[in-house]
Design a protein around this motif. Sequence first.
Motif, PDB file in Angstrom:
ATOM      1  N   ILE B 177       0.811  -1.229   0.000  1.00 15.86           N
ATOM      2  CA  ILE B 177       0.000   0.000   0.000  1.00 15.86           C
ATOM      3  C   ILE B 177       0.845   1.281   0.000  1.00 15.86           C
ATOM      4  CG2 ILE B 177      -2.064  -1.082   0.979  1.00 15.86           C
ATOM      5  CD1 ILE B 177       0.284   0.968   3.124  1.00 15.86           C
ATOM      6  N   SER B 178       2.159   1.138   0.008  1.00 16.45           N
ATOM      7  CA  SER B 178       2.985   2.353  -0.071  1.00 16.45           C
ATOM      8  C   SER B 178       4.100   2.205  -1.105  1.00 16.45           C
ATOM      9  CB  SER B 178       3.551   2.670   1.313  1.00 16.45           C
ATOM     10  OG  SER B 178       4.521   3.682   1.236  1.00 16.45           O
ATOM     11  N   HIS B 179       4.847   1.090  -1.066  1.00 17.84           N
ATOM     12  CA  HIS B 179       6.008   0.998  -1.962  1.00 17.84           C
ATOM     13  C   HIS B 179       5.595   0.678  -3.394  1.00 17.84           C
ATOM     14  CE1 HIS B 179       8.278   0.149   2.017  1.00 17.84           C
ATOM     15  NE2 HIS B 179       7.826   1.376   1.913  1.00 17.84           N
ATOM     16  N   LEU B 180       4.644  -0.248  -3.560  1.00 18.79           N
ATOM     17  CA  LEU B 180       4.129  -0.493  -4.914  1.00 18.79           C
ATOM     18  C   LEU B 180       3.474   0.768  -5.502  1.00 18.79           C
ATOM     19  CD1 LEU B 180       3.620  -2.440  -7.282  1.00 18.79           C
ATOM     20  CD2 LEU B 180       1.483  -3.115  -6.150  1.00 18.79           C
ATOM     21  N   PRO B 181       2.627   1.489  -4.750  1.00 18.25           N
ATOM     22  CA  PRO B 181       2.084   2.740  -5.308  1.00 18.25           C
ATOM     23  C   PRO B 181       3.173   3.695  -5.799  1.00 18.25           C
ATOM     24  CG  PRO B 181       0.914   2.204  -3.277  1.00 18.25           C
ATOM     25  CD  PRO B 181       1.988   1.158  -3.444  1.00 18.25           C
ATOM     26  N   HIS B 182       4.286   3.781  -5.069  1.00 19.20           N
ATOM     27  CA  HIS B 182       5.358   4.669  -5.522  1.00 19.20           C
ATOM     28  C   HIS B 182       5.968   4.174  -6.834  1.00 19.20           C
ATOM     29  CE1 HIS B 182       5.189   6.690  -1.574  1.00 19.20           C
ATOM     30  NE2 HIS B 182       5.835   7.665  -2.192  1.00 19.20           N
ATOM     31  N   ALA B 185       3.467   4.761  -9.674  1.00 18.00           N
ATOM     32  CA  ALA B 185       3.410   6.193  -9.989  1.00 18.00           C
ATOM     33  C   ALA B 185       4.620   6.605 -10.825  1.00 18.00           C
ATOM     34  CB  ALA B 185       3.347   7.021  -8.699  1.00 18.00           C
ATOM     35  N   ALA B 186       5.791   6.048 -10.500  1.00 19.96           N
ATOM     36  CA  ALA B 186       7.009   6.373 -11.258  1.00 19.96           C
ATOM     37  C   ALA B 186       6.877   5.876 -12.697  1.00 19.96           C
ATOM     38  CB  ALA B 186       8.234   5.745 -10.581  1.00 19.96           C
ATOM     39  N   VAL B 187       6.383   4.658 -12.865  1.00 18.94           N
ATOM     40  CA  VAL B 187       6.225   4.094 -14.208  1.00 18.94           C
ATOM     41  C   VAL B 187       5.202   4.904 -15.009  1.00 18.94           C
ATOM     42  CG1 VAL B 187       5.278   2.092 -15.443  1.00 18.94           C
ATOM     43  CG2 VAL B 187       6.985   1.758 -13.636  1.00 18.94           C
ATOM     44  N   LEU B 188       4.076   5.210 -14.391  1.00 19.60           N
ATOM     45  CA  LEU B 188       3.036   5.984 -15.078  1.00 19.60           C
ATOM     46  C   LEU B 188       3.550   7.364 -15.469  1.00 19.60           C
ATOM     47  CD1 LEU B 188       0.148   6.361 -16.053  1.00 19.60           C
ATOM     48  CD2 LEU B 188      -0.500   7.008 -13.720  1.00 19.60           C
ATOM     49  N   ARG B 212       0.897  11.509  -8.451  1.00 22.27           N
ATOM     50  CA  ARG B 212       1.221  12.510  -7.423  1.00 22.27           C
ATOM     51  C   ARG B 212       2.496  12.167  -6.652  1.00 22.27           C
ATOM     52  NH1 ARG B 212       0.659  13.379  -2.030  1.00 22.27           N
ATOM     53  NH2 ARG B 212      -0.354  11.343  -1.849  1.00 22.27           N
ATOM     54  N   VAL B 213       2.615  10.925  -6.175  1.00 29.00           N
ATOM     55  CA  VAL B 213       3.777  10.623  -5.337  1.00 29.00           C
ATOM     56  C   VAL B 213       5.079  10.500  -6.121  1.00 29.00           C
ATOM     57  CG1 VAL B 213       2.462   9.638  -3.424  1.00 29.00           C
ATOM     58  CG2 VAL B 213       3.269   8.137  -5.272  1.00 29.00           C
ATOM     59  N   ALA B 214       5.003  10.530  -7.460  1.00 33.18           N
ATOM     60  CA  ALA B 214       6.240  10.564  -8.248  1.00 33.18           C
ATOM     61  C   ALA B 214       6.972  11.893  -8.049  1.00 33.18           C
ATOM     62  CB  ALA B 214       5.944  10.332  -9.728  1.00 33.18           C
TER      63      ALA B 214
END
Lengths: 317, 317
Positions: B177-182, B185-188, B212-214
């Motif tokens: 719920i935190s590291h995968l989202p990051h 987000a970087a890939v997107l 956003r978190v990227a």
Amino acid sequence: MIGLGLIGGSVLRAAAAAKRTVWGATTSESDAAAARAQGYDAETDVAAALRRAAEADAMVVLAVPLTVVDETLHLLAEHAPNALLTDVTSVKGPVLRAVRRWAPEARYVGGHPMAGTSRSGWDAGDAELFQGAAWVVEIEDDTDLALWAEVAEFAVSLGAHVVPLSAAAHDEAVARISHLPHLLAAVLSAVGAEGGPVAMALAAGSFRDGTRVAGSRPELVRAMTEGNREALLSVLDDALGRLGAARGSLASTGGLAKTIEAGHQGSLAFAEHREQDRAGVQLSLSAPDAREALRALGERGGRITGISGDQATAESS
Amino acid sequence: MIGLGLIGGSVLRAAAAAKRTVWGATTSESDAAAARAQGYDAETDVAAALRRAAEADAMVVLAVPLTVVDETLHLLAEHAPNALLTDVTSVKGPVLRAVRRWAPEARYVGGHPMAGTSRSGWDAGDAELFQGAAWVVEIEDDTDLALWAEVAEFAVSLGAHVVPLSAAAHDEAVARISHLPHLLAAVLSAVGAEGGPVAMALAAGSFRDGTRVAGSRPELVRAMTEGNREALLSVLDDALGRLGAARGSLASTGGLAKTIEAGHQGSLAFAEHREQDRAGVQLSLSAPDAREALRALGERGGRITGISGDQATAESS
């Protein structure tokens, strides 16, 4: 207006607010009733609304899900075959091909407003939804520029900024910035939920933001992603390649620098695009190179903010 | 407080607001100066701050990036070897192993507040950051429950809700719920930027939220994702499998129903978790089964909202 959901209902409200004469039809009894209850001219007889458009030589705006575009075009071909036609569907190539096949006499100029929420239906609509939003108005090699200007002027009158693009350029871009985000949100949401109550209890900002659009109606997300298959496959391959490279790098050297740096650079580019100074540009829609000038404007991220006669006022970076 | 960035600076402010005697140290001259300018007791001599903690038998809170945890623990082992020690680092297994290796006499109970913003440094801090936020306080087979209660009470006094979890359970959940989202987000963000100005011009809500978190500082994102390598690899494989299955299905049958439905179900599960009724529960921290009861509470998504003496008040679903 054919279709009175979130987008169609917002277009109807915004067009009425812009003092246009508008009427709408939808096969949804509840959306039609809700629109009528708010004083709008709305019915459930799509054929009748189309005949009325033919008699008045009115512009027809298709705001139906991609999955019912074909059958709606059959009705159009029967009841208003020569109508000036636009649409608000989130893919442009497939709709262009459907119009050429099922309603070849329609004077079609495709459109796509880049606005929405994760809610849907008439009640989610908003006359202000398009204020300052990008609204792609499609321009192909054979697009009649006078019709194009009518559709663009319509979008501008609802508060939108018009981006002139070919269907192919539009579909490639939305695969990146709309359809891929929906797929990644779906994957993240499923992987998160797999973690059970512990994962849900710890989920905070990054998970909430990254999964927000996974709350959208699945049939609408399917329609737009499946409808943009070709462009989306290529963009999905790009994403899979990058994520696979991250996986390989984490497993081998333990490093994620390349992935994270590229994401951060992308984020800076996005911020820069939003904040950059834009010059005012005037375009003549009757100039010999108008078609090329419009597309070039769209392809460098420019927007038309006003149309008066054959003059378009634009912002260009 | 060792470290006065976003989290450390917020803890210092919140602890001062809760009438605790607090002092901080950071190797960042600018963060120390900014904290002092606002009237806080802050310096750049970490060793001196640790000696002061040893003399006062104060709790030491490590709020330094994962990459400098080892060297900070060396200082701790030298200047305050027996300190009651907690941390706010976003992975727990690696910090636990580092403490056992470099500061084995420290009375360590790990922690991780699930709060943050994409900004960083002292100036981004906020005394209210932890209000209602989940704060994991780590409980292992050999954790001393009296020390655990001191750290949990500290987190509760800053407004947080304490989630008791083992380091392994924590690291698995935050990978999801935190590291995968990051990483997504970087890939997107990178795939979007690859689309150039057209893509940037059309990007709206789904892209903005998904990236956003990227915008976070790359070195912090690297530290937390690379630091949670083992758990993250397994979660990345899950995500890659799901995204690859979507790709295969889109290419073969053209359908994305399974992917999109699973995402939507996940989104409903997340909404349900947030909205469900929770029962009040009392736990005695001196009961013979207290350790198991605390972990079970955390594992079903429960939170401790108050601690008084040996009684913990919790909400449990």
